[in-house]
Design a protein around this motif. Structure first.
Motif, PDB file in Angstrom:
ATOM      1  N   PRO A   1       3.294  -0.994  -0.248  1.00 39.57           N
ATOM      2  CA  PRO A   1       4.730  -1.275  -0.120  1.00 39.57           C
ATOM      3  C   PRO A   1       5.275  -2.109  -1.276  1.00 39.57           C
ATOM      4  O   PRO A   1       6.424  -1.918  -1.697  1.00 39.57           O
ATOM      5  CB  PRO A   1       4.842  -2.013   1.214  1.00 39.57           C
ATOM      6  N   LEU A   2       4.473  -3.045  -1.798  1.00 38.06           N
ATOM      7  CA  LEU A   2       4.947  -3.843  -2.929  1.00 38.06           C
ATOM      8  C   LEU A   2       5.206  -2.961  -4.150  1.00 38.06           C
ATOM      9  O   LEU A   2       6.188  -3.156  -4.877  1.00 38.06           O
ATOM     10  CB  LEU A   2       3.937  -4.938  -3.271  1.00 38.06           C
ATOM     11  N   ALA A   3       4.335  -1.988  -4.380  1.00 36.94           N
ATOM     12  CA  ALA A   3       4.528  -1.080  -5.512  1.00 36.94           C
ATOM     13  C   ALA A   3       5.778  -0.228  -5.314  1.00 36.94           C
ATOM     14  O   ALA A   3       6.546  -0.004  -6.264  1.00 36.94           O
ATOM     15  CB  ALA A   3       3.288  -0.194  -5.680  1.00 36.94           C
ATOM     16  N   ILE A   4       6.018   0.228  -4.079  1.00 36.01           N
ATOM     17  CA  ILE A   4       7.218   1.033  -3.806  1.00 36.01           C
ATOM     18  C   ILE A   4       8.479   0.197  -4.010  1.00 36.01           C
ATOM     19  O   ILE A   4       9.449   0.648  -4.639  1.00 36.01           O
ATOM     20  CB  ILE A   4       7.167   1.588  -2.369  1.00 36.01           C
TER      21      ILE A   4
ATOM     22  N   SER B   1     -15.211  -5.669  -0.874  1.00 40.66           N
ATOM     23  CA  SER B   1     -14.889  -4.500  -0.049  1.00 40.66           C
ATOM     24  C   SER B   1     -14.270  -4.896   1.291  1.00 40.66           C
ATOM     25  O   SER B   1     -13.492  -4.135   1.862  1.00 40.66           O
ATOM     26  CB  SER B   1     -16.154  -3.661   0.187  1.00 40.66           C
ATOM     27  N   GLU B   2     -14.602  -6.106   1.771  1.00 41.92           N
ATOM     28  CA  GLU B   2     -14.051  -6.546   3.054  1.00 41.92           C
ATOM     29  C   GLU B   2     -12.550  -6.813   2.967  1.00 41.92           C
ATOM     30  O   GLU B   2     -11.863  -6.868   3.999  1.00 41.92           O
ATOM     31  CB  GLU B   2     -14.777  -7.793   3.558  1.00 41.92           C
ATOM     32  N   TRP B   3     -12.024  -6.991   1.745  1.00 40.24           N
ATOM     33  CA  TRP B   3     -10.595  -7.239   1.572  1.00 40.24           C
ATOM     34  C   TRP B   3      -9.839  -6.000   1.099  1.00 40.24           C
ATOM     35  O   TRP B   3      -8.632  -6.058   0.909  1.00 40.24           O
ATOM     36  CB  TRP B   3     -10.379  -8.360   0.548  1.00 40.24           C
ATOM     37  N   SER B   4     -10.527  -4.907   0.940  1.00 41.51           N
ATOM     38  CA  SER B   4      -9.891  -3.716   0.377  1.00 41.51           C
ATOM     39  C   SER B   4      -8.773  -3.189   1.265  1.00 41.51           C
ATOM     40  O   SER B   4      -7.707  -2.784   0.765  1.00 41.51           O
ATOM     41  CB  SER B   4     -10.938  -2.627   0.141  1.00 41.51           C
ATOM     42  N   ALA B   5      -8.996  -3.194   2.567  1.00 41.01           N
ATOM     43  CA  ALA B   5      -7.966  -2.670   3.472  1.00 41.01           C
ATOM     44  C   ALA B   5      -6.697  -3.516   3.402  1.00 41.01           C
ATOM     45  O   ALA B   5      -5.571  -2.985   3.395  1.00 41.01           O
ATOM     46  CB  ALA B   5      -8.501  -2.627   4.897  1.00 41.01           C
ATOM     47  N   LEU B   6      -6.870  -4.834   3.321  1.00 39.92           N
ATOM     48  CA  LEU B   6      -5.715  -5.727   3.253  1.00 39.92           C
ATOM     49  C   LEU B   6      -4.951  -5.528   1.947  1.00 39.92           C
ATOM     50  O   LEU B   6      -3.709  -5.486   1.934  1.00 39.92           O
ATOM     51  CB  LEU B   6      -6.180  -7.177   3.401  1.00 39.92           C
ATOM     52  N   MET B   7      -5.679  -5.381   0.836  1.00 39.04           N
ATOM     53  CA  MET B   7      -5.024  -5.188  -0.466  1.00 39.04           C
ATOM     54  C   MET B   7      -4.286  -3.853  -0.512  1.00 39.04           C
ATOM     55  O   MET B   7      -3.180  -3.760  -1.054  1.00 39.04           O
ATOM     56  CB  MET B   7      -6.058  -5.278  -1.584  1.00 39.04           C
ATOM     57  N   LEU B   8      -4.873  -2.817   0.080  1.00 39.22           N
ATOM     58  CA  LEU B   8      -4.195  -1.522   0.114  1.00 39.22           C
ATOM     59  C   LEU B   8      -2.963  -1.572   1.016  1.00 39.22           C
ATOM     60  O   LEU B   8      -1.933  -0.954   0.718  1.00 39.22           O
ATOM     61  CB  LEU B   8      -5.163  -0.443   0.592  1.00 39.22           C
ATOM     62  N   THR B   9      -3.067  -2.323   2.107  1.00 42.82           N
ATOM     63  CA  THR B   9      -1.948  -2.408   3.052  1.00 42.82           C
ATOM     64  C   THR B   9      -0.730  -3.068   2.422  1.00 42.82           C
ATOM     65  O   THR B   9       0.414  -2.618   2.620  1.00 42.82           O
ATOM     66  CB  THR B   9      -2.376  -3.186   4.302  1.00 42.82           C
ATOM     67  N   TYR B  10      -0.938  -4.144   1.658  1.00 45.43           N
ATOM     68  CA  TYR B  10       0.174  -4.859   1.032  1.00 45.43           C
ATOM     69  C   TYR B  10       0.519  -4.302  -0.355  1.00 45.43           C
ATOM     70  O   TYR B  10       1.664  -4.401  -0.797  1.00 45.43           O
ATOM     71  CB  TYR B  10      -0.140  -6.350   0.923  1.00 45.43           C
ATOM     72  N   GLY B  11      -0.453  -3.749  -1.033  1.00 41.35           N
ATOM     73  CA  GLY B  11      -0.207  -3.250  -2.378  1.00 41.35           C
ATOM     74  C   GLY B  11       0.709  -2.046  -2.410  1.00 41.35           C
ATOM     75  O   GLY B  11       1.567  -1.940  -3.297  1.00 41.35           O
TER      76      GLY B  11
ATOM     77  N   GLY C   1      11.778  -6.384 -10.266  1.00 39.74           N
ATOM     78  CA  GLY C   1      11.174  -5.056 -10.272  1.00 39.74           C
ATOM     79  C   GLY C   1       9.841  -5.055 -10.997  1.00 39.74           C
ATOM     80  O   GLY C   1       8.867  -4.442 -10.533  1.00 39.74           O
ATOM     81  N   VAL C   2       9.784  -5.714 -12.139  1.00 39.27           N
ATOM     82  CA  VAL C   2       8.535  -5.798 -12.895  1.00 39.27           C
ATOM     83  C   VAL C   2       7.488  -6.580 -12.115  1.00 39.27           C
ATOM     84  O   VAL C   2       6.304  -6.203 -12.069  1.00 39.27           O
ATOM     85  CB  VAL C   2       8.799  -6.448 -14.267  1.00 39.27           C
ATOM     86  N   ILE C   3       7.908  -7.682 -11.468  1.00 43.96           N
ATOM     87  CA  ILE C   3       6.962  -8.492 -10.691  1.00 43.96           C
ATOM     88  C   ILE C   3       6.410  -7.685  -9.519  1.00 43.96           C
ATOM     89  O   ILE C   3       5.198  -7.624  -9.294  1.00 43.96           O
ATOM     90  CB  ILE C   3       7.649  -9.771 -10.197  1.00 43.96           C
ATOM     91  N   GLY C   4       7.299  -7.066  -8.733  1.00 44.07           N
ATOM     92  CA  GLY C   4       6.841  -6.299  -7.575  1.00 44.07           C
ATOM     93  C   GLY C   4       5.960  -5.131  -7.956  1.00 44.07           C
ATOM     94  O   GLY C   4       4.927  -4.890  -7.327  1.00 44.07           O
ATOM     95  N   LEU C   5       6.352  -4.422  -9.004  1.00 40.31           N
ATOM     96  CA  LEU C   5       5.555  -3.279  -9.437  1.00 40.31           C
ATOM     97  C   LEU C   5       4.203  -3.723  -9.973  1.00 40.31           C
ATOM     98  O   LEU C   5       3.169  -3.098  -9.691  1.00 40.31           O
ATOM     99  CB  LEU C   5       6.319  -2.504 -10.505  1.00 40.31           C
ATOM    100  N   GLY C   6       4.195  -4.821 -10.727  1.00 37.38           N
ATOM    101  CA  GLY C   6       2.936  -5.308 -11.283  1.00 37.38           C
ATOM    102  C   GLY C   6       1.965  -5.779 -10.209  1.00 37.38           C
ATOM    103  O   GLY C   6       0.776  -5.429 -10.233  1.00 37.38           O
TER     104      GLY C   6
END
Length: 288
Positions: free
Chosen positions: A144-147, A132-142, A107-112
């Motif tokens: 669900p990982l946070a959830i 900025s070219e990677w922002s969409a990818l980071m938001l896309t994976y970030g 949980g700590v790893i995924g949330l972090g």
């Protein structure tokens, strides 16, 4: 009160030196002679005073060289100290510093990781941070990982402390039953979705909500476990429960159920620990 007679001790070595001691009533000649064994040396030339419980003043006249007086002190204390040190060494605690993934909170790893990707993704998207070219990818994976991390963190059950004595560690692999090993492994790692450790075992033993059972809200909670060796040299896993609404008799009348559930090959003992704590001692019947 009559005084004991003076004690005359001849000096060692050359010359005719003599030590004349006038003891107090509590120190007899035989007592003085017993403490005059050769281990501790006090070298003197003209006079000395010794004060320990009873007091006496000693004087000597030396003709040639030095004289030596040897006293034995603290023999009993030294023996007792060495015995205590030996027992302490045999009962030393084993530090639990071995790394294992079971000790890591997913949980700590995924949330972090999720929050980090979201934060950097938003910063890069608004050109506050580079990439900025990677922002969409980071938001896309970030996101669900946070959830997922938050969900695991909410549902996680932390491991309980485990105290292991060195002599018990030596016996564990050879004499602990497979079930005792599994119990130790399960309660000393993070679990997800369980309300408490050993939930299924406690449910069957205490029969939550059934006739002759207890309400679930009164269920005992595992606080820690301890590995030790019994007086007859058997491996023992101690489960320490906290139960504010239960009494020692509630555990004692279920002693056979503890032995049956965590068996075969074990004997269960119940001990009251005070302050609403109760110990269930699971002793392996395998002879060491």
């Amino acid at each position: 009160m009559p005084m004991s007679s003076p004690v005359v001790v001849g000096g060692s070595g050359g010359g005719g030196g003599m030590l004349l001691c006038s003891p107090t009533p509590g120190l007899s000649a035989s007592t003085f002679n017993r403490i005059s064994s050769p281990t501790l040396r006090l070298n003197f030339s003209t006079a000395f005073a010794l004060n320990n419980q009873g007091r006496f003043l000693s004087k000597t006249h030396l003709n040639n060289g030095r004289r030596e007086l040897r006293l034995v002190v603290g023999a009993a204390e030294s023996t007792q100290s060495s015995s205590v040190a030996t027992v302490t060494a045999d009962k030393s605690l084993v530090p639990d510093d071995e790394f294992s993934l079971a000790k890591v909170s997913f949980g700590v790893i995924g949330l972090g990781v999720g929050v980090t990707l979201l934060s950097y993704g938003f910063g890069a998207y608004f050109n506050i941070l580079p990439g900025s070219e990677w922002s969409a990818l980071m938001l896309t994976y970030g996101f669900p990982l946070a959830i997922i991390g938050m969900a695991l963190k909410y549902a996680e059950l932390k491991p309980v402390p485990c105290l292991t004595y060195s002599d018990a560690q030596e016996l564990r692999e050879k004499y602990a039953t497979p079930i005792l090993k599994q119990v130790r492994s399960d309660v000393t790692r993070y679990r997800y979705g369980d309300e408490q450790h050993l939930d299924e075992a406690l449910k069957r033993i205490f029969q939550y909500g059934q006739g002759g059972g207890i309400p679930r809200r009164n269920a005992p909670t595992l606080q820690m476990i301890r590995e030790e060796v019994t007086e007859d040299g058997k491996y023992c896993l101690v489960l320490v429960f906290e139960a504010k609404a239960l009494e020692l008799s509630d555990f004692e009348q279920r002693q056979a159920k503890f032995a049956s559930f965590f068996g075969p090959g074990i004997t269960a003992e119940i001990v009251g620990g005070g302050q609403n704590l109760y110990e269930v001692r699971l002793i392996s019947n395998t002879a060491s």
